[in-house]
Design a protein around this motif. Structure first.
Motif, mmCIF file in Angstrom:
data_model
loop_
_atom_site.group_PDB
_atom_site.id
_atom_site.type_symbol
_atom_site.label_atom_id
_atom_site.label_comp_id
_atom_site.label_asym_id
_atom_site.label_seq_id
_atom_site.Cartn_x
_atom_site.Cartn_y
_atom_site.Cartn_z
ATOM 1 N N ASP A 135 7.785 2.877 -14.626
ATOM 2 C CA ASP A 135 7.635 1.671 -15.445
ATOM 3 C C ASP A 135 7.499 0.392 -14.621
ATOM 4 N N SER A 136 7.286 0.508 -13.320
ATOM 5 C CA SER A 136 7.178 -0.681 -12.480
ATOM 6 C C SER A 136 5.811 -1.342 -12.636
ATOM 7 N N VAL A 186 1.046 -7.183 -5.123
ATOM 8 C CA VAL A 186 0.104 -6.238 -5.716
ATOM 9 C C VAL A 186 0.358 -4.858 -5.110
ATOM 10 N N TYR A 187 0.412 -3.836 -5.955
ATOM 11 C CA TYR A 187 0.727 -2.477 -5.514
ATOM 12 C C TYR A 187 -0.510 -1.599 -5.660
ATOM 13 N N LEU A 203 0.839 -1.194 0.000
ATOM 14 C CA LEU A 203 0.000 0.000 0.000
ATOM 15 C C LEU A 203 0.878 1.250 0.000
ATOM 16 N N ASN A 204 0.654 2.117 -0.959
ATOM 17 C CA ASN A 204 1.334 3.414 -1.053
ATOM 18 C C ASN A 204 2.840 3.295 -1.273
ATOM 19 N N ALA A 205 3.288 2.176 -1.788
ATOM 20 C CA ALA A 205 4.724 2.020 -2.046
ATOM 21 C C ALA A 205 5.122 2.915 -3.216
ATOM 22 N N PRO A 206 6.133 3.772 -3.038
ATOM 23 C CA PRO A 206 6.584 4.601 -4.159
ATOM 24 C C PRO A 206 7.258 3.741 -5.224
ATOM 25 N N HIS A 241 5.160 -13.462 -13.842
ATOM 26 C CA HIS A 241 4.336 -12.666 -14.745
ATOM 27 C C HIS A 241 4.104 -11.288 -14.125
ATOM 28 N N ASN A 242 4.433 -10.238 -14.864
ATOM 29 C CA ASN A 242 4.259 -8.859 -14.397
ATOM 30 C C ASN A 242 3.184 -8.169 -15.225
ATOM 31 N N TYR A 243 2.423 -7.282 -14.568
ATOM 32 C CA TYR A 243 1.365 -6.554 -15.253
ATOM 33 C C TYR A 243 1.394 -5.084 -14.845
#
Length: 694
Positions: free
Chosen positions: A119-120, A227-228, A112-115, A186-188
């Motif tokens: 492009d991440s 999950v961000y 949560l709220n991770a800077p 797998h990245n989205y």
């Protein structure tokens, strides 16, 4: 009951995650965030004093403060409503699938709220490696190992049949891609509910789904999900880690949850009010018994399903505390009662959606849970309060602020003081040169050689001392292990002599866990003491280096050593072993033995093989991890000081004309006053002076 519809402007409906009442209980995190902001402002002042090198180091410190992300691991019974609770806490009632299939073993970390850089990815899913999958399908995981070791052929065959069914279903799902996917990630860039369901939630009837329905497509082989998300109600980064529980067929979840607990300082145990703590939850108790009591919060969920929570909750509380006391669980843990269902209703658009029986339970609970402080609350805010989520957040905020939060602030202040001290030493040297004084400076190559030796000596000092600590620890662990095996064997023989072979014998391994936990606590204290001594010695060596390398007298200057690293809890002690399985499995083992000698030798070999991995985990892998943490802390400290000393050395070779523009403030008196002000701001009480330059 009608929920007051929140609006912003004309007809704009505020998203659930933006409800003002979601800030209830987070006041201490707000205060902590203000402390972080104050420290950042002070570091910005350092830039005004120190030029580019100070700016680079201050920027790095500020970035570390802003990315500080304390983590909270959620564990609990399957069907305790743990995932629904996590969804409510972040204001996204439908984000994580709450009705997961028993096969699913995914740890989902909600950042949560991770800077993040532009492009991440906002969602990342890691699959099991080939080796991890093979361990499950070939050996049956932990339970398969145990069954094979004990010669429990019937149980082992059942495990293999279940795994074969899972394997065939997985291959049918993924086809030829299956082998290629293992070990991949797998990245989205964009997160959707469907995406989460595809990787985390297992569909029960995959064969009956339409082709476009992808629910559970990768769930069998997904090991972890990151999950961000943005959570406007929470004033800082925070990681909520939703684990799959511990009571599963193959103990896959148990090992995954152990690893998640090791990475967190705070643990929330979610129980169902209907079950509280039953015999099925001894695995939970074993895990949390190895975490500091202060860092364990128990949330008793689903009180909305009680007929009379006002009367039943005190009874459930007493039952839980008694069960914990009877089984050596945490002493005096904080217990919070609530309902994830109520919390999610509070976030919905219409409170009339609530089930009638749940509404009755809410009114009943409100009679004892509401007080004068809630008099002015709107309806949905009252429901949120009754859900227990604000109380849970208040407990979490308190532990974050007092634990990892206090540590990161203290460490940052120490590093900032050292940075200010270095800038001040540099300033003194520059001022003396600009005043025309002769400054004797150690040549750069000689300084680097000196620092190389200082690092080598202190690293050796650290490892020599840690060798002694770990040798003593290993010896204590081995002695405890052998004493336990000898006592258990003696108890078995006495049982056989007294009762014969027909009456099944049981023996608790809790004594071994307590002995090992005590040894670990002694080792933890010894490591902290060793680190404190070595780090202080390194700081004193560095202070002497400043004096000998530059020969300058610096007022109010010291090198502050870092704190010893926080050593993770020995959560692997909670791993299930054969003696914990007082079920049909154990009875089967007993009935297959004939003759005292067969019982004695079979038992000793089985329990030694079962407990040796736990002992080795503590003696070898965990000890090595602690060593690496201590070495990393020392290396980072020395690297920062090397950079500062190198910068001072470089300034000693500049011409007088180049020195004039090197700092942002030219008035020396103003600079000295600002130095004193910043140092006082960073001291936070009496400064630690391991090494001082005079």
């Amino acid at each position: 009951m009608k929920m007051e519809e929140l609006t912003k402007g004309d007809g704009y409906k505020v998203p659930a995650a933006h409800h003002p009442f979601m800030r209830l209980g987070l006041e201490k995190l707000d205060q902590f965030h203000d402390e972080i902001a104050d420290l950042e402002a002070t570091l910005a002042d350092v830039v005004r004093l120190g030029g580019q090198e100070a700016e680079k180091k201050s920027t790095k410190l500020i970035k570390q403060l802003r990315t500080f992300e304390p983590s909270v691991t959620m564990i609990g019974q399957i069907k305790s409503g743990k995932t629904s609770l996590v969804n409510a806490m972040i204001g996204r009632p439908a984000l994580l699938p709450a009705d997961v299939n028993p096969w699913t073993s995914v740890v989902t970390s909600l950042h949560l709220n991770a800077p993040l850089p532009p492009d991440s990815p906002t969602a990342s899913f890691q699959f099991f490696s080939q080796g991890e999958w093979d361990h499950l399908v070939e050996n049956g995981g932990r339970i398969g190992e145990l069954s094979a070791r004990a010669g429990a052929d019937e149980e082992l065959e059942k495990v293999r049949e279940q795994i074969a069914a899972m394997r065939e279903k997985t291959k049918a799902r993924l086809g030829r891609k299956f082998e290629l996917l293992l070990g991949q990630k797998h990245n989205y860039a964009e997160l959707t509910d469907e995406l989460v369901e595809r990787y985390v939630c297992m569909g029960d009837d995959f064969e009956d789904m339409e082709d476009e329905d992808q629910q559970g497509q990768f769930a069998d082989i997904t090991k972890s999900a990151d999950v961000y998300l943005t959570a406007p109600s929470i004033p800082m980064p925070l990681c909520l880690r939703d684990t799959p529980g511990v009571n599963d067929t193959f103990m896959m979840r148990e090992q995954i949850t152990i690893n998640a607990l090791r990475d967190s300082r705070i643990c929330v145990v979610v129980l169902s009010a209907h079950q509280a703590l039953s015999s099925m939850d001894m695995g939970l108790i074993r895990l949390i018994a190895n975490v500091k009591s202060r860092e364990v919060i128990i949330f008793v969920n689903r009180i909305d399903e009680l007929s009379n929570p006002a009367e039943q909750v005190p009874e459930i509380r007493e039952s839980i505390l008694k069960t914990l006391a009877d089984h050596n669980g945490p002493e005096d843990p904080e217990l919070i009662f609530g309902s994830a269902y109520w919390a999610n209703i509070a976030l919905s658009e219409d409170l009339n959606d609530i089930v009638a029986e749940s509404a009755e339970a809410m009114f009943n609970w409100a009679e004892v849970a509401l007080d004068a402080g809630t008099a002015g609350m709107q309806t949905n805010e009252l429901v949120w309060h009754l859900s227990g989520v604000p109380a849970l957040y208040a407990a979490l905020a308190e532990r974050v602020v007092e634990g990892p939060g206090a540590e990161v602030l203290a460490a940052s202040r120490k590093r900032a003081r050292n940075l200010v001290g270095g800038v001040r030493a540099s300033n003194s040297m520059v001022s003396m040169r600009m005043d025309g004084d002769q400054v004797e400076v150690m040549p750069a190559d000689q300084l680097m050689a000196h620092l190389d030796k200082l690092e080598a000596d202190n690293t050796k000092f650290l490892n020599d001392r840690l060798d002694i600590v770990f040798q003593r620890f290993g010896s204590r662990v081995d002695q405890s292990h052998k004493r336990f095996l000898d006592r258990a064997l003696e108890s078995l023989l006495q049982h056989l002599e007294t009762n014969g072979e027909d009456q099944i014998w049981q023996y608790s391994p809790d004594g071994l866990r307590m002995l090992l936990r005590t040894s670990y606590q002694v080792m933890r204290r010894d490591v902290a003491s060793t680190c404190d001594q070595v780090f202080a010695s390194a700081a004193a060596d560095l202070a002497e280096t400043y004096r000998s390398a530059f020969g300058v007298s610096v007022e109010n200057f010291s090198i502050t050593p870092p704190a010893a690293p926080e050593i993770p809890a020995p959560v692997s002690l909670g791993q299930t072993i054969a003696l914990d399985l007082q079920t049909s499995w154990w009875k089967g083992w007993w009935k297959r033995r004939k003759g005292y000698r067969a019982f004695a030798s079979g038992f000793y070999d089985l329990i030694e093989a079962e407990t040796s991995p736990i002992v080795d985990e503590l003696k070898i892998r965990q000890a090595e991890g602690i060593r690496k943490m201590a070495e990393a802390e020392l290396r980072e400290f020395l690297a920062e000081q090397r950079s500062t000393l190198s910068d001072i050395s470089a300034k000693s070779t500049l011409g007088a004309s180049d020195l004039k523009d090197i700092f942002g403030i030219t008035a020396q008196q103003e600079r000295e006053e600002l130095f004193d002000y910043i140092y006082d701001e960073l001291s936070d009480g009496a400064p630690e002076k391991a090494g001082e330059v005079t």
